[in-house]
Design an enzyme around this catalytic site. Structure first.
Site, PDB file in Angstrom:
ATOM      1  CE  LYS A 107      -4.723  87.721 -11.684  1.00 16.47           C
ATOM      2  NZ  LYS A 107      -5.999  87.215 -12.133  1.00 16.47           N
ATOM      3  CD  GLU A 156       0.186  88.710 -17.875  1.00 13.04           C
ATOM      4  OE1 GLU A 156      -0.981  89.306 -17.890  1.00 13.04           O
ATOM      5  OE2 GLU A 156       0.054  87.803 -17.153  1.00 13.04           O
ATOM      6  NE  ARG A 157      -4.693  85.259 -21.646  1.00 13.07           N
ATOM      7  CZ  ARG A 157      -4.746  85.378 -20.219  1.00 13.07           C
ATOM      8  NH1 ARG A 157      -4.515  86.508 -19.613  1.00 13.07           N
ATOM      9  NH2 ARG A 157      -5.409  84.438 -19.462  1.00 13.07           N
TER      10      ARG A 157
END
Length: 478
Positions: free
Chosen positions: A167, A193-194
């Site tokens: 994704k 998110e990371r």
């Protein structure tokens, strides 16, 4: 000077209880701040602590959600009510910058100018009368998307997939290919998110020279749920300013909308609400609708949204997934089975859909080719069990021909990406819609029946595949 021209005196309250990201505050009964207004904690820590009023418990107590970590916050600390909703900086000053949920720069750059305009993060969507809808296609240069799930200019598209099916890579490729060909403003919302992914995206944009027309808004995975819950609102507010005030087209990218739902569920449990289906918050539908309905186009300016959505445990019946998909014009499903076979982008051509795939919108030729490709791939999938048990030789001649062409179509719809060049060693391809349609038409008509399947794998246009096939034949020993 009249009395009404003086700003109202800020009300002061005291922290009564702290439960993670949720804080209870006591005010005098006459000073109780309104819902969705901003509170500022006057504590001894270097960073600010912003709270947003969520609900009133009684005439003097309220419950608020924190946007920063509450570690070290004690009972009895003074809280100042601003009387205003949480607002964030907007306008040209934020272009090229990386901001947090309250609009503070996080890219080690200079502070924003003091005259930067600000807008509240809560706003009503445009009325139906003022909204516009375009049937113009938003060309991405990715073959399988442009052919089978065309995106609308000013529409909403979502990519659904489990962990590790591509994704974020697909979002980054769309950012790169679109921003280079697209002259509007881009706003990227990184929701839960990371930090590694955020850093990769920032360096990618800097190297490709598109950062100057882009705003990055991040609420990282390690931040409190209140920050992750409101980051999409911050990105939307910036997008709405460029749409309404500057009359510019905006490309809004969100990765990952499921983390927004997840943060809402965390906040909901901290607020003491009883969970609903599968443990989600009871307000799931209204929270998603409140976000998605604000993504709208008005006369003269369009907001085109592309969103990545994590599918927990690959369960596409999950309430969060079904709720989000109901708002989309274009649904792109990423399949673990496709990824396992090495078909990237791992888009399932049969499960994905778009409201734009209509002969009145894309034209009869495009629609006919897309339908024939779908039929061919669907028939191949029906025959897969027979092939695995008995072999392709046991099929009738018509079915063998369908299988041969479907396998070549599968490989032709793969594509090397620019953002993965360093990992694959393959030069990224951006394919025009006309080349995609011509290539699929030729394969359906049998032009590639005698080619090796590998010639069509990970190429751009059919001409590239033809050159690859010719090179492979010339290299064969006589």
């Amino acid at each position: 000077m009249s009395q009404s021209s003086h700003p109202p005196k800020a009300a002061l309250g005291l922290v009564e209880a702290v439960r993670g990201a949720v804080v209870d505050v006591v005010f005098a009964p006459t000073d109780l701040p309104a819902i969705n207004t901003e509170l500022s904690v006057e504590w001894d820590r270097p960073g600010p602590l912003i709270l947003e009023v969520h609900s009133h418990l009684d005439q003097s107590r309220l419950r608020a959600v924190a946007f920063q970590s509450t570690a070290g916050l004690a009972r009895g600390v003074t809280v100042r009510a601003t009387g205003q909703p949480v607002s964030v900086p907007v306008g040209t000053a934020v272009l090229g910058r990386l901001l947090d949920v309250v609009g503070q720069p996080q890219d080690n750059g200079p502070a924003l100018p003091p005259d930067t305009p600000r807008r509240p993060i809560h706003a009503r969507p445009p009325t139906l009368v003022t909204q516009t809808r375009s049937d113009a296609m938003f060309e991405t240069g990715i073959k399988v998307i442009d052919l089978l799930t065309p995106m609308a200019h000013g529409g909403k598209a979502a990519m659904f997939g489990g962990a590790g099916v591509g994704k974020t890579v697909l979002v980054m490729e769309l950012i790169r290919t679109m921003v280079e060909t697209y002259q509007g403003i881009s706003v990227f919302a990184g929701v839960g998110e990371r930090s590694r992914e955020g850093h990769e995206l920032l360096t990618e944009m800097q190297s490709s020279g598109v950062l100057a027309r882009t705003v990055l808004v991040y609420g990282q995975m390690n931040e409190p749920p209140g920050a992750r819950w409101r980051v999409p609102m911050t990105a939307l507010t910036i997008s709405e300013y460029f749409r309404d005030q500057k009359h510019k087209n905006v490309l809004l990218l969100m990765d990952n909308v499921f983390r927004f739902v997840q943060a809402g569920a965390e906040v909901s449990s901290l607020l003491g609400r009883l969970p609903s289906r599968v443990g989600y918050q009871p307000t799931l539908a209204s929270e998603v609708a409140g976000l998605q309905e604000r993504i709208a186009s008005v006369a003269g300016a369009a907001v085109t949204a592309i969103q990545a959505v994590y599918v927990p445990a690959d369960d596409f019946t999950d309430p969060a997934v079904t709720t989000i998909s109901s708002h989309m014009d274009c649904v792109i499903v990423l399949s673990r089975a496709q990824a396992a076979e090495g078909f990237y982008p791992a888009i399932d051509p049969l499960a994905s859909s778009s409201t734009l795939l209509d002969p009145l919108v894309v034209g009869k030729a495009h629609y006919r080719i897309a339908q024939e490709v779908r039929q061919s791939l669907a028939r191949f999938r029906e025959l897969a069990d027979i092939i695995s048990l008995l072999g392709v030789e046991e099929l009738g001649a018509p079915d063998r021909l369908v299988v041969k062409r479907a396998r070549r179509l599968q490989r032709f719809l793969t594509q090397p990406f620019m953002v993965t060049e360093a990992f694959t060693g393959l030069k990224g391809a951006h394919v025009a819609l006309a080349d995609t349609l011509a290539g699929c038409r030729s394969i359906l008509d049998g032009a590639a029946d005698d080619w090796a399947e590998s010639a069509l794998y990970m190429v751009g246009t059919l001409d590239e595949a033809r050159q690859k096939e010719a090179a492979a034949r010339s290299a064969e020993p006589a």
